[in-house]
Design a protein around this motif. Structure first.
Motif, PDB file in Angstrom:
ATOM      1  N   GLN A 138     -12.126   2.897   6.895  1.00 34.61           N
ATOM      2  CA  GLN A 138     -11.922   1.458   6.712  1.00 34.61           C
ATOM      3  C   GLN A 138     -10.437   1.118   6.738  1.00 34.61           C
ATOM      4  O   GLN A 138     -10.006   0.141   7.377  1.00 34.61           O
ATOM      5  N   ASP A 139      -9.635   1.925   6.043  1.00 35.92           N
ATOM      6  CA  ASP A 139      -8.196   1.682   6.023  1.00 35.92           C
ATOM      7  C   ASP A 139      -7.590   1.860   7.417  1.00 35.92           C
ATOM      8  O   ASP A 139      -6.715   1.096   7.835  1.00 35.92           O
TER       9      ASP A 139
ATOM     10  N   ALA B 165      -8.463  -1.094   9.608  1.00 35.57           N
ATOM     11  CA  ALA B 165      -7.698  -2.281   9.215  1.00 35.57           C
ATOM     12  C   ALA B 165      -6.284  -2.226   9.774  1.00 35.57           C
ATOM     13  O   ALA B 165      -5.733  -3.229  10.235  1.00 35.57           O
ATOM     14  N   SER B 166      -5.701  -1.019   9.764  1.00 32.32           N
ATOM     15  CA  SER B 166      -4.318  -0.905  10.225  1.00 32.32           C
ATOM     16  C   SER B 166      -4.204  -1.056  11.735  1.00 32.32           C
ATOM     17  O   SER B 166      -3.300  -1.740  12.231  1.00 32.32           O
TER      18      SER B 166
ATOM     19  N   ASP C 234      -5.015  -6.041  11.026  1.00 33.51           N
ATOM     20  CA  ASP C 234      -5.437  -6.795   9.844  1.00 33.51           C
ATOM     21  C   ASP C 234      -4.238  -6.919   8.914  1.00 33.51           C
ATOM     22  O   ASP C 234      -3.737  -5.925   8.385  1.00 33.51           O
TER      23      ASP C 234
ATOM     24  N   THR D 254      -5.024  -6.560   3.128  1.00 36.65           N
ATOM     25  CA  THR D 254      -6.051  -5.708   2.557  1.00 36.65           C
ATOM     26  C   THR D 254      -6.177  -6.078   1.086  1.00 36.65           C
ATOM     27  O   THR D 254      -5.209  -6.537   0.467  1.00 36.65           O
TER      28      THR D 254
ATOM     29  N   ARG E 104      -3.274   1.457  -0.395  1.00 35.79           N
ATOM     30  CA  ARG E 104      -3.113   0.393  -1.385  1.00 35.79           C
ATOM     31  C   ARG E 104      -3.180   0.952  -2.811  1.00 35.79           C
ATOM     32  O   ARG E 104      -2.521   0.420  -3.713  1.00 35.79           O
TER      33      ARG E 104
END
Length: 298
Positions: free
Chosen positions: A82-83, A86-87, A91, A94, A281
């Protein structure tokens, strides 16, 4: 436990949801699948693994030993995916989910989170609070602030601050008895939550081994921050963690009549799942809050 080279990715996703939620039905609701489809995917994965992953009981499922071993690794893998997505998808934002005790949330986090967000503008923070200890496998959360002794299976824990405690009250209330000059003077006033074991310990440390609190009201306000609010309003003496109320003392709303600090070995910790320790995060928030408290990364 050995997976084939072409393991069923969708089945792993279904397994992660079922393990986290403890229910095939709830996993189906989350993924938009029927319970039958969920059961089929779990069976497919079990055939690939070669062992059962769940014990099926009436209206209940439970992870087997193999399932317990697999679940955190699969959860970490999907979190990393998922991370990564997103990167690379650009995106810009977060979300970091933080769960905290109400007092820590109101007396520290709410006052300092702006500093974190200035340093990490692409991280949106979602903060929730309650006195209950959440299960990371069932409640969506990245990080928790907990009061305890620092040992929770499956979680990485870092000490934030010692939870010392001492009586505090409004100066106006203290003036009604001509001031508080010795610990026994506090017994002339209403004690907020006389049933709190902190009181017995503090009076013992202050040289008053039998303060006679048994007959006093034992109302529970639910959180230290509520007891502090009652003390500020002059409704009695509260036993509080003074580090949280330096602003109130500076403004003259509270006084700490004695330097005697007690502790019961319970402190504040930041915790997160061991298998998510590399999530960017989580690492960013962990490093920031430890630096704020001057604590080393251990």
């Amino acid at each position: 436990m050995k997976l084939s080279k072409r393991f069923p990715l969708n089945a792993l996703r279904v397994f992660e949801a079922a393990a986290r939620l403890g229910s095939f039905t709830r996993a189906g609701d989350e993924l938009g699948m029927t319970q039958t489809a969920v059961s089929y995917q779990i069976k497919l994965l079990e055939e690939t693994v070669g062992e059962p992953l769940f014990l099926r009981r009436p209206r209940q499922i439970e992870l087997t030993e193999t399932g317990e071993q697999l679940a955190p690794k699969v959860a970490e893998a999907f979190a990393m995916l998922q991370d990564a997505m997103a990167s690379i998808s650009g995106d810009a934002e977060t979300t970091l989910h933080i769960h905290s005790t109400p007092t820590f949330a109101s007396q520290w986090l709410a006052r300092h989170l702006g500093t974190f967000q200035l340093k990490h503008p692409n991280v949106a923070v979602r903060l929730s609070s309650s006195e209950s200890i959440i299960d990371f496998g069932r409640v969506p959360s990245d990080i928790a602030i907990r009061a305890g002794r620092g040992s929770w299976p499956g979680l990485r824990a870092h000490l934030l601050m010692k939870m010392n405690f001492t009586p505090m009250l409004s100066p106006t209330l203290a003036a009604t008895i001509g001031g508080v000059h010795e610990p026994a003077d506090l017994l002339k006033l209403r004690i907020i939550d006389a049933g709190d074991p902190w009181w017995v310990q503090w009076f013992g440390d202050a040289g008053v081994p039998d303060p006679g609190l048994q007959g006093r009201p034992r109302s529970r306000l639910g959180a230290q921050s509520f007891e502090a609010a009652a003390a500020i309003a002059g409704q009695g003496v509260a036993v509080l963690t003074p580090e949280f109320y330096t602003d109130e003392v500076a403004a003259g709303r509270l006084v700490q009549p004695f330097d005697i600090l007690s502790t019961d070995g319970v402190d504040y910790w930041i915790v997160y799942p061991e298998n998510r320790r590399h999530t960017p995060r989580i690492r960013a928030f962990r490093d920031w809050i430890l630096a704020e408290f001057g604590q080393p990364l251990t």
